[in-house]
Write a protein that holds these residues in place. Structure first.
Motif, short mmCIF file in Angstrom:
data_model
loop_
_atom_site.label_atom_id
_atom_site.label_comp_id
_atom_site.label_asym_id
_atom_site.label_seq_id
_atom_site.Cartn_x
_atom_site.Cartn_y
_atom_site.Cartn_z
N PRO A 1 0.78 -1.21 0.05
CA PRO A 1 -0.04 0.09 -0.10
C PRO A 1 0.90 1.07 0.03
N ASP A 2 0.36 2.38 -0.52
CA ASP A 2 1.01 3.52 -0.69
C ASP A 2 1.07 4.33 0.89
N ALA A 3 0.46 4.00 1.68
CA ALA A 3 0.37 4.71 3.03
C ALA A 3 1.46 3.95 3.93
N SER A 4 2.25 4.65 4.51
CA SER A 4 3.21 4.04 5.38
C SER A 4 2.84 3.20 6.58
N PHE B 1 9.86 -5.23 7.27
CA PHE B 1 9.86 -3.91 6.47
C PHE B 1 11.35 -2.93 6.75
N ARG B 2 11.63 -3.27 7.98
CA ARG B 2 13.09 -2.45 8.23
C ARG B 2 14.16 -2.75 7.19
N LEU C 1 13.79 -4.74 4.34
CA LEU C 1 13.57 -4.59 2.73
C LEU C 1 13.55 -3.15 2.46
N PHE C 2 12.81 -2.11 3.28
CA PHE C 2 13.01 -0.88 2.96
C PHE C 2 13.43 0.05 3.72
N PRO C 3 14.63 0.20 4.17
CA PRO C 3 15.29 0.87 5.34
C PRO C 3 15.14 2.48 5.19
N LEU C 4 15.16 3.12 3.95
CA LEU C 4 14.97 4.06 3.86
C LEU C 4 13.69 4.76 4.12
N ARG C 5 12.68 3.85 3.84
CA ARG C 5 11.18 4.35 4.00
C ARG C 5 10.89 4.07 5.47
N PHE C 6 11.48 3.02 5.93
CA PHE C 6 11.27 2.76 7.57
C PHE C 6 11.77 3.99 8.37
N PHE C 7 13.11 4.47 7.93
CA PHE C 7 13.67 5.59 8.80
C PHE C 7 12.52 6.85 8.45
N THR D 1 9.58 7.07 7.98
CA THR D 1 8.45 7.24 8.82
C THR D 1 8.66 7.69 10.03
N HIS D 2 9.72 7.53 10.55
CA HIS D 2 10.08 8.06 12.00
C HIS D 2 10.36 9.67 11.69
N LEU D 3 11.20 9.93 10.82
CA LEU D 3 11.55 11.34 10.66
C LEU D 3 10.48 12.28 10.45
N VAL D 4 9.46 11.87 9.95
CA VAL D 4 8.19 12.81 9.80
C VAL D 4 7.59 13.02 11.19
N LYS D 5 7.87 12.44 12.22
CA LYS D 5 7.52 12.68 13.51
C LYS D 5 8.59 13.06 14.41
N SER D 6 9.70 13.49 13.82
CA SER D 6 10.81 14.07 14.31
C SER D 6 11.47 13.16 15.52
#
Length: 309
Positions: free
Chosen positions: A4-7, A19-20, A22-28, A30-35
């Motif tokens: 799905p598109d939504a993280s 997920f971490r 297979l998609f490490p950049l997307r995983f990080f 998802t945290h960065l947007v929450k600071s």
């Protein structure tokens, strides 16, 4: 399996660890947007740091430093040498940085780690840096090499500083530099005397009735102590004190070194896809100033009760 598109949907349908991986950049991200970061730290927060002096009993000065899971062991051994004709009143310092295979799965036996010579060069440039002091018109740095002189033109100290990376989990230079500073803070210069052949020898025990040349063990006077912070740049984010995983996923690093007066010693950016604009550099320097105060407090606490034998 279609993702799905939504993280949030991705994390709900897929095991977090998978997920971490297979998609490490997307995983990080998802945290960065929450600071925040996967280990719970804020973006500007450094990992827990500690230092212990005297970790190697056979060394003249030593320290074990931990920054998160990164661990560095620094040890200093002193030997008497003949000074050079160009600098008859100065000693020398030799610095080596070691990354044995035990420190990281990426370091293979029989093959030198790629980061080792880079960190070693950075350490030498920082610790041996000599700048002209405007007040006294002489060159000075963290260590005054004249303090390593014993007899002008005849004998001086050679300080061998070896730093071993025991666990490499990011920010290697920061931990190595802190361990070096702590080891020099712990250093006790041995007692020496002139023997019957006119050679300078190290004394032990009760000195055997001989008159010491340097009047007992001494501590070096450290000035302009350099302390550093490595930051990770990713898009518009700045992450202080990155882990090895963060460094591997987001590859743009900036290391700032400040001295004890807050002056910039060096700034190191080894490439990376993100451009370091002036505003980002200023933010990194500001984070380093705050971190340097924290590290200086740690050093003051561990050295406050130390006595010279």
């Amino acid at each position: 399996m279609a993702l799905p598109d939504a993280s949030g949907d991705v994390l709900s349908e897929m095991d977090v660890d998978a997920f971490r991986r297979l998609f490490p950049l997307r995983f990080f991200e998802t945290h960065l947007v929450k600071s925040t970061r996967p280990d719970g730290r804020s973006l500007a927060e450094a990992r827990e740091t500690s230092s212990a002096l005297g970790a190697v009993a056979s060394a003249d000065g030593s320290a074990l430093v931990k920054i998160g899971s990164t661990r560095m062991l620094a040890a200093i051994k002193m030997e008497v040498m003949t000074p050079s004709k160009e600098s008859p009143d100065e000693g020398c310092i030799a610095i080596d940085f070691h990354m044995p295979p035990i420190c990281s799965p990426t370091v293979r036996p029989g093959r030198p780690a790629e980061a080792a010579p880079v960190v070693s060069k950075q350490l030498s440039d920082t610790i041996l840096r000599q700048v002209k002091c405007l007040s006294c018109c002489s060159f000075c740095g963290m260590i005054n090499l004249k303090e390593l002189s014993l007899i002008s033109g005849k004998a001086a100290w050679m300080a061998y500083l070896d730093i071993y990376c025991l666990d490499a989990d990011g920010a290697l230079f920061d931990a190595a530099l802190l361990s070096a500073v702590a080891a020099f803070s712990h250093l006790q210069i041995p007692v020496v005397s002139m023997n019957d052949d006119g050679k300078v020898v190290v004394l032990s025990g009760d000195h055997g009735g001989k008159e010491p040349v340097n009047k007992g063990k001494r501590k070096l006077t450290l000035s302009s102590i350099p302390l550093s912070l490595t930051c990770l740049l990713h898009k518009n984010y700045i992450l202080a004190d990155p882990t090895a995983e963060e460094e591997s996923v987001m590859e743009t690093l900036v290391t700032v070194v400040l001295d004890s007066s807050g002056q910039l010693v060096s700034l190191y950016k080894p490439g990376g896809p993100v451009l370091a604009y002036t505003s980002a550099i200023q933010d990194c320097v500001a984070l380093t100033r705050q971190r340097a105060r924290e590290l200086q407090t740690i050093l003051d606490e561990v050295t406050s009760g130390m006595e010279v034998d």
